[in-house]
Write an enzyme that holds these catalytic residues in place. Structure first.
Site, PDB file in Angstrom:
ATOM      1  N   GLU A 234       0.836  -1.198   0.000  1.00 43.45           N
ATOM      2  CA  GLU A 234       0.000   0.000   0.000  1.00 43.45           C
ATOM      3  C   GLU A 234       0.876   1.256   0.000  1.00 43.45           C
ATOM      4  O   GLU A 234       2.011   1.234   0.484  1.00 43.45           O
ATOM      5  CB  GLU A 234      -0.898  -0.094   1.238  1.00 43.45           C
ATOM      6  CG  GLU A 234      -2.014   0.862   1.431  1.00 43.45           C
ATOM      7  CD  GLU A 234      -2.945   1.211   0.286  1.00 43.45           C
ATOM      8  OE1 GLU A 234      -2.452   1.599  -0.788  1.00 43.45           O
ATOM      9  OE2 GLU A 234      -4.168   1.176   0.504  1.00 43.45           O
TER      10      GLU A 234
ATOM     11  N   PHE B 168      -1.275  16.468   3.729  1.00 44.05           N
ATOM     12  CA  PHE B 168      -1.632  15.789   2.495  1.00 44.05           C
ATOM     13  C   PHE B 168      -0.414  15.754   1.575  1.00 44.05           C
ATOM     14  O   PHE B 168       0.125  16.791   1.201  1.00 44.05           O
ATOM     15  CB  PHE B 168      -2.817  16.457   1.804  1.00 44.05           C
ATOM     16  CG  PHE B 168      -3.436  15.546   0.791  1.00 44.05           C
ATOM     17  CD1 PHE B 168      -4.384  14.608   1.171  1.00 44.05           C
ATOM     18  CD2 PHE B 168      -3.029  15.591  -0.539  1.00 44.05           C
ATOM     19  CE1 PHE B 168      -4.921  13.733   0.245  1.00 44.05           C
ATOM     20  CE2 PHE B 168      -3.571  14.718  -1.472  1.00 44.05           C
ATOM     21  CZ  PHE B 168      -4.523  13.789  -1.085  1.00 44.05           C
TER      22      PHE B 168
HETATM   23  P1  IMP Z   1      -7.605   4.764   4.403  1.00 46.64           P
HETATM   24  O1  IMP Z   1      -6.442   4.263   5.215  1.00 46.64           O
HETATM   25  O2  IMP Z   1      -8.706   3.771   4.253  1.00 46.64           O
HETATM   26  O3  IMP Z   1      -8.110   6.091   4.922  1.00 46.64           O
HETATM   27  O4  IMP Z   1      -7.185   5.036   2.916  1.00 46.64           O
HETATM   28  C1  IMP Z   1      -5.919   5.315   2.531  1.00 46.64           C
HETATM   29  C2  IMP Z   1      -5.992   5.801   1.107  1.00 46.64           C
HETATM   30  O5  IMP Z   1      -6.329   7.193   1.083  1.00 46.64           O
HETATM   31  C3  IMP Z   1      -4.628   5.690   0.457  1.00 46.64           C
HETATM   32  O6  IMP Z   1      -4.486   4.494  -0.227  1.00 46.64           O
HETATM   33  C4  IMP Z   1      -4.609   6.898  -0.450  1.00 46.64           C
HETATM   34  O7  IMP Z   1      -5.161   6.558  -1.711  1.00 46.64           O
HETATM   35  C5  IMP Z   1      -5.501   7.902   0.204  1.00 46.64           C
HETATM   36  N1  IMP Z   1      -4.709   8.911   0.962  1.00 46.64           N
HETATM   37  C6  IMP Z   1      -4.661   9.071   2.301  1.00 46.64           C
HETATM   38  N2  IMP Z   1      -3.829  10.072   2.649  1.00 46.64           N
HETATM   39  C7  IMP Z   1      -3.326  10.559   1.500  1.00 46.64           C
HETATM   40  C8  IMP Z   1      -2.373  11.618   1.193  1.00 46.64           C
HETATM   41  O8  IMP Z   1      -1.814  12.311   2.051  1.00 46.64           O
HETATM   42  N3  IMP Z   1      -2.095  11.800  -0.124  1.00 46.64           N
HETATM   43  C9  IMP Z   1      -2.671  11.057  -1.119  1.00 46.64           C
HETATM   44  N4  IMP Z   1      -3.550  10.067  -0.883  1.00 46.64           N
HETATM   45  C10 IMP Z   1      -3.879   9.819   0.414  1.00 46.64           C
HETATM   46 MG    MG Z   2      -4.794   4.286  -2.483  1.00 48.91          MG
END
Ligand code: IMP
Ligand code: MG
Length: 183
Positions: A103, A156
């Protein structure tokens, strides 16, 4: 049109050399951990993991196959967690195999939590998680990566596979996106 980095990036958080160096270290740990195990499948989560997957795979010295999945989290207001919608599934049966989910970043943890459960249900022998970046402050679901490249603050970031509205994945470093871009 040529990208104007000054307009897009606040600061470079992790440069290419540091990324590659750290990914080599992680690959070393993977090589050791899976040495005596059979049938390793690296599963990259599209599209964010592509650069990390490529660099990691180049440094893995074990028999393994590369697979990709594309998922999006189901969200319908009230029910926030639980399922992931599979947009592109694996091409092979993972029954009895050692799955390593690759990931780009773990943020809330929802995507990986749901995905891990679903792969275990399909009969994988093991499902482990490796992430390039980890934003622990944002976690909503308690999930810990088995291997993690860098812990980063709650900013971000884009580059090295990570996007903002599908852009900036091609940058060779991890940079903090300027607030003006999304505010
Ligand atoms: P979560 O852990 O389910 O919230 O999802 C993570 C996903 O959100 C990652 O695979 C990214 O696609 C996206 N994401 C989270 N933070 C960032 C960031 O800082 N930049 C770009 N994508 C992000
Ligand atoms: Mg992703």
């Amino acid at each position: 049109m040529k990208i104007d980095l000054e307009d897009v990036i606040d600061q470079v958080l992790i440069d290419e050399e540091s990324l590659n160096k750290r990914i080599k270290q992680l690959a070393g740990q993977i090589n050791e951990y899976y040495l005596d195990k059979n049938e390793l499948v690296l599963v990259g989560i599209l599209k964010g993991s592509i650069m990390f997957m490529a660099e990691l795979a180049k440094n893995i010295k074990l028999d393994c196959t590369l697979e990709f999945m594309d998922v999006s989290s189901y969200e319908n207001g009230t029910q926030s967690s639980g399922n992931v919608k599979i947009i592109k599934d694996l091409d092979t049966d993972i029954t009895g195999k050692e799955v390593l989910l690759v990931e780009d970043i773990i943020d809330t943890g929802r995507t990986l939590d749901a995905l891990k459960d679903s792969l275990i249900k399909r009969g994988a022998n093991s499902v482990k998680i490796i992430t390039l970046l980890d934003k622990p402050e944002r976690r909503e679901i308690e999930i810990k990566p088995d291997w993690s490249g860098f812990k980063i603050p709650n900013e971000f970031v884009v580059g090295y596979g990570l996007d903002y509205m599908q852009m900036y994945r091609n940058l060779p470093f991890i940079g903090v996106l300027k607030r003006e871009v999304y505010e």
